[in-house]
Design an enzyme around this catalytic site. Sequence first.
Site: not given
Length: 152
Positions: A42, A91
């Site tokens: 990545k 979150r």
Amino acid sequence: MSRIALFPGSFDPFTKGHEDIVRRGLHLFDEIIVGIGRNASKQRYFPLEQMIGWIEQTFQDAPQVRVVAYDDLTANVARQLGARFLLRGLRNTTDFEYENGISQVNRFVYEEVETVFLITSPHLAPISSSIIRDLHRYGQPVDSFLPYKLKE
Ligand code: ADP
């Protein structure tokens, strides 16, 4: 024995949401190591060396925080660094589903490691690295989401 936590992530970029987790974690741990996971497959958006410098600058006032980059299983890195704790932020339920799996796998790799989750501070909940990358890519200023200035 000092309580050392590894805070692993991509931090591409490191945001005010991440800073909040580290600063709150300092009430729990003697030392926090921010670990930037390198992923060979990545490509990063913000260069690694620059991000290390920005995170170090963010915690100039906190000698209990340091930054490392690694290319290994997170649990192995924690063991090598003497960190018995992994620090992560949550979150929402999507984060939970993901974190639930990786925290169990991390204990499979390193049995003694415990993952400690801090729930996001509500005013920082919408901040994510991927949204910041998108905003930045199309020229929208992002400095208000970051604990450092992108350009000096
Ligand atoms: P990863 O690529 O491993 O998901 P990130 O760099 O995106 O890593 O995030 C690292 C950690 O910080 C994760 O536990 C993530 O849930 C948490 N995190 C990211 N943004 C916030 C935020 N705004 N508030 C609280 N925790 C957050």
